[in-house]
Design a protein around this motif. Structure first.
Motif, short mmCIF file in Angstrom:
data_model
loop_
_atom_site.label_atom_id
_atom_site.label_comp_id
_atom_site.label_asym_id
_atom_site.label_seq_id
_atom_site.Cartn_x
_atom_site.Cartn_y
_atom_site.Cartn_z
N GLY A 249 0.82 -1.16 0.04
CA GLY A 249 -0.16 0.13 0.18
C GLY A 249 0.85 1.13 0.10
O GLY A 249 0.17 2.29 -0.20
N LEU A 250 2.00 1.09 0.33
CA LEU A 250 2.99 2.27 0.41
C LEU A 250 3.00 2.97 -0.92
O LEU A 250 3.18 4.13 -1.16
CB LEU A 250 4.35 1.98 0.79
N PHE A 251 3.11 2.20 -2.04
CA PHE A 251 3.21 2.85 -3.46
C PHE A 251 2.09 2.56 -4.18
O PHE A 251 2.11 2.63 -5.40
CB PHE A 251 4.62 2.15 -3.98
N GLU A 252 0.82 2.52 -3.48
CA GLU A 252 -0.36 2.62 -4.11
C GLU A 252 -0.62 3.97 -4.91
O GLU A 252 -0.99 3.95 -5.98
CB GLU A 252 -1.61 2.18 -3.35
N GLU A 253 -0.55 5.13 -4.29
CA GLU A 253 -0.47 6.41 -4.86
C GLU A 253 0.92 6.89 -5.03
O GLU A 253 1.81 7.10 -3.89
CB GLU A 253 -1.24 7.22 -3.92
N ILE A 254 0.98 7.27 -6.16
CA ILE A 254 2.45 7.86 -6.49
C ILE A 254 2.27 9.40 -6.96
O ILE A 254 1.55 9.33 -8.38
CB ILE A 254 3.38 6.97 -7.49
N ASP A 255 2.80 10.20 -6.26
CA ASP A 255 2.94 11.66 -6.85
C ASP A 255 4.08 12.02 -6.38
O ASP A 255 4.25 12.93 -5.15
CB ASP A 255 1.39 12.33 -5.84
N VAL A 256 5.14 12.14 -7.33
CA VAL A 256 6.37 12.68 -6.90
C VAL A 256 6.47 14.07 -6.82
O VAL A 256 5.89 14.74 -7.83
CB VAL A 256 7.39 11.93 -7.98
#
Length: 878
Positions: A249-256
């Motif tokens: 779940g840590l990388f489920e949403e990616i917004d760099v």
């Protein structure tokens, strides 16, 4: 043996591991001039440590020396990583030696394994054995292993790492990025840095990616980081690198977020640190302060050290489960001793049942913050399982090379979204660190378990205002928020505070601190069978007043079995005094312990022996002790101004001395008088009358209305010229007296002073409406001091004195309440005032002695504080 002989003898050694390792080790001993293992040294220095216990031909270490090292050999060009992994697996059974040494006869590696220090590696090739400095270091293995101790501690490395991230978080916040976006992005970067140093990402991948983007960060870094995080989410390739399936779940949403050159430089510097050894139980707290705008001021402040948290985890988790294992081990031993095949199968089944008990054991922290308690609880459970597996193996049972305990064992509730996600990262990192340190393989497909059971929500109330529910678990632990009842409305708001108190009205007193609601919910969980035991931290004020009622309910429905009544703690970066309280079903074999000492029982005031919580308020003591007035506004003035006002006339013909009076707060009592005065229009003087005291009224009219304009108490706005806490009972009790006794409500040392009746005490003073020396002397007695300490609460390390709990419960000596003959009239006329000459007849000579001692004490103290040659007397007009 010379170095040249040693090198020649072992170069290109053709022997297998079993045939060569003892020869190599004895030659090494000859080379550096140290003793070899002998049968006489078997308990502390031997070959094949653990062989006799495991019943196998090979022990847990090829060579072992207590408090020095464990050696594991491999054949030439063998897998030294695998050898180290094996040593790490058995380190606990080997009494955790500080140095782990692996060797294939051509290469020797020393890996440091000190507690609370990062691991370092020293590698020596066979040719290095010709160097004197190599021989010196090898001799340290046997004679002085501490010389290999790393210079920096894990805590220091962790603080540096957290500081880098805090610096970056502040820079990103200054650019206007939303706080939670910053937190989520940095959590992803944090885990990527840890993953590469733990070799879950290949070949310093994250660090190299940052390095390659140094020249044009805005153009490249965003896309490259997004691509890497996407690869970590699902697994796959990043360039030619094969990326594991992380998920969780840590990388489920990616917004760099976009990074300027200066920010990329900070991130790159952070990536170059060794993240594999950071301490999760302190990193989370430090990192959270960088992420949460409300906690920025705490950057660099102290944190709660793991040893403090273990004061809860040991009695609540480790000791009961250890007792269970010892009982289980006794059964296994008895079954194995029967010698039959069925008996051995029964022993194996008994062991598996204990492992299943650990696998299903659940821990809840309902105020988990950044996950410190959860990580240490998970580590404790893993240690317990690991220890059980090693000891079962020593008994001859089959040992599987995996660990059942996982992040699924720890549950959390946290209202702060920054902390909630960070708690999950803390648990992930902590588990991976433990697995690597103890020689176990990391789980894969996915590497990270989903941690939805660490929830982001309110632990006390649902959205509709009803009481929230907690999961059924084995134990509850944590450090709930410290917030006094007086600050709840200003911090939490009127609506939330009123709703909370209404929801728990029949269980928690309205004047109790916020932390007590967690105690009550944990108690209720235990009472209804939803939990076995709990261990929570509170400010030490939980021992008295309205807070103590919560502990009284605990004592009535279960029991307190382990407590520290008054300990140092760090909360939000500040040093505070706390009580650590463990309650519920302690389990078999766990003693009742208070402040480190075994006791029969622990009472609601966190004492043992005589139960003073049963002390009741005495009718004879009612209406004597009062909390002072509360201004809520700028009513006070300097003494020189007040004395000038006393000289001024008024239209009503009355002197300003009727409304301008000397004032005393706690500091005036514990230190020297501040010479502050106060404008006091009493309890109900109408505004039109108050205006006739022209100068005092004009002064407060200039300051007060604006101060009270937004006050939620409408009376304070309508009657702005009057105090908030006017204390009618106090004024009535003091009216007939010429002097009264006062003490600071909060003070490191408990003592009392005389104040003139014209002086106004404020709300951090306790005023005692007595003017007799017998009362003054008894209050100074050691007996009363101990009583006040036992029945009062405290603020940090300063005891608190209150009218209700410490004065009204105090049993004055027999005969004290017998009225003396009428004494010369005080200013209010004839009454039963106990002045200095009015000793109760039943106290007799003893009473007279107390009076003389009290008078002498007051005289000596005044002489010391106010030597005649230092005093400038000012005549105050009547």
């Amino acid at each position: 043996m010379t170095p040249q002989t040693f090198i020649a003898q072992w170069r290109d050694n053709p022997l297998k591991e079993r045939a060569s390792y003892q020869l190599h080790f004895t030659d090494l001993c000859d080379l550096i001039g140290v003793e070899k293992p002998t049968p006489a040294s078997a308990d502390s220095y031997c070959f094949e440590r653990g062989a006799t216990r495991t019943g196998a031909g090979k022990g847990w270490a090829d060579v072992w020396k207590r408090d020095c090292f464990a050696f594991e050999y491999k054949s030439r060009a063998g897998d030294l990583k695998q050898a180290l992994k094996q040593l790490m697996t058995y380190a606990l059974a080997l009494d955790n030696p500080p140095l782990l040494v692996v060797c294939d006869t051509n290469i020797l590696q020393i890996h440091t394994h000190f507690t609370n220090a990062p691991s370092e590696t020293f590698t020596f090739t066979l040719d290095d054995f010709a160097l004197p400095e190599t021989l010196t270091k090898l001799r340290w293995l046997f004679t002085d292993p501490q010389k290999f101790h790393p210079q920096r501690t894990i805590a220091q490395i962790t603080e540096e790492a957290a500081g880098k991230f805090a610096e970056l978080a502040q820079s990103l916040a200054a650019k206007g990025h939303p706080p939670f976006k910053i937190a989520h992005f940095l959590n992803q970067c944090l885990f990527a840095m840890f993953a590469e140093d733990a070799e879950l990402l290949p070949d310093r991948l994250f660090e190299k990616l940052l390095e390659s983007c140094q020249k044009t960060p805005d153009a490249h870094i965003g896309k490259r980081l997004a691509h890497l995080f996407e690869s970590m989410r699902a697994g796959g390739y990043f360039g030619v690198a094969d990326i594991g399936y992380f998920n969780g779940g840590l990388f489920e949403e990616i917004d760099v977020l976009s990074l300027h050159a200066s920010e990329l430089k900070i991130l790159h510097a952070a990536a170059r640190l060794d993240w594999s050894g950071i301490e999760p139980s302190i990193f989370g707290t430090l990192f959270e302060r960088g992420l949460d705008p409300q906690k920025r001021a705490q950057l660099g402040a102290h944190y709660t050290d793991p040893e403090s948290i273990l004061r809860i985890i040991r009695p609540v988790i480790i000791e009961p489960l250890t007792a269970e294992w010892e009982a289980t081990k006794a059964i296994i031993t008895e079954q194995i001793d029967k010698g039959s095949k069925n008996a051995f199968s029964s022993a194996q089944a008994t062991f598996w049942a204990y492992l299943e008990r650990l696998q299903k054991f659940r821990v809840l922290d309902p105020a988990c913050g950044s996950g410190n308690f959860l990580f240490l609880a998970l580590r404790a459970l893993k240690d317990l399982e690991h220890k059980a597996r090693l000891e079962a193996e020593a008994l001859g049972l089959k040992r599987e090379l995996f660990i059942e305990v996982s992040p699924a064992n720890v549950l959390g509730i946290e209202i702060n979204p920054y902390a909630a996600e960070l708690a999950r990262v803390t648990v992930w990192i902590g588990e991976i660190q433990w697995m690597l340190k103890n020689g176990y393989s990391i789980r894969d497909n996915p590497i990270l378990q989903t941690l939805d059971h660490i929830e982001c929500r309110d632990a006390l109330l649902n959205a509709d205002g009803s009481e929230s529910a907690w999961e059924k678990v084995d134990v509850i632990i944590g450090n709930p928020p410290f917030l006094g009842d007086k600050k709840m409305r200003s911090e939490l708001g009127d609506v939330y505070t009123s709703t909370l108190r209404a929801a728990y009205a029949d269980r928690v007193a309205g004047g109790a601190d916020l932390v007590t609601y967690w105690f009550e919910k944990a108690r209720a969980q235990i009472e209804t069978g939803q939990c076995q035991r709990a261990g929570l931290v509170a400010t030490n004020s939980i021992r008295g007043g309205a807070n103590q009622q919560v502990l009284a309910r605990i004592c009535n429905t279960t029991r307190i079995f382990h407590a520290w009544s008054d300990e140092e703690w760090v909360n939000d970066g500040a040093a505070v005094r706390v009580s650590i309280i463990c309650f519920g079903n302690s389990g078999n074999g766990v003693k009742t312990v208070l402040n480190g000492n075994a006791v029969e029982s622990i009472h609601a005031d966190l004492t043992s022996g005589l139960n003073l919580t049963a002390a009741k308020r005495l009718n004879e003591n009612a209406g004597i002790a009062f909390i002072g007035t509360q201004k809520n506004g700028a009513f006070d003035i300097a003494g020189e101004i007040a004395r000038e006002w006393l000289k001024q006339p008024n239209p009503n013909g009355k002197p300003n001395s009727e409304v301008v009076r000397p004032w005393a707060n706690g500091i005036d009592i514990t230190r020297r008088p501040s010479d502050r005065w106060i404008v006091d229009f009493g309890t109900s003087m109408p505004e039109h009358e108050a205006t006739l005291y022209e100068i005092p009224f004009e002064y407060i009219a200039k300051h007060l209305p604006k101060h009270r304009a937004n006050n939620r108490n409408r009376t304070l706005i309508a009657e702005w010229w009057l105090f908030e806490g006017r204390r009618l009972g106090l004024r009535a009790a003091l009216a007939p007296l010429q002097r009264f006794i006062a003490t600071s409500m909060v003070s490191k040392h408990r003592f009392f002073v005389w104040l003139p009746a014209c002086q106004i005490p404020e709300n951090l003073c306790v005023a005692i409406a007595r003017d007799d020396d017998i009362t003054f002397g008894i209050l100074h007695s050691r007996f009363h001091e101990l009583w006040a300490l036992a029945l009062g609460t405290s603020l940090e390390d300063r005891p608190r004195y209150t009218p209700t709990t410490t004065f009204e419960t105090f049993p004055f000596p027999s005969g004290y309440y017998e009225k003396p003959p009428l004494t010369p009239p005080s200013k209010g006329g004839e009454q039963d005032s106990r002045c200095a000459t009015g000793i109760p007849p039943l106290l007799g000579k003893e009473g007279a002695g107390v009076v003389l001692a009290a008078q002498e004490l007051n005289k000596l103290r005044n002489n010391w504080l106010n030597p005649p040659q230092w005093v400038d007397w000012v005549q105050t007009p009547e």
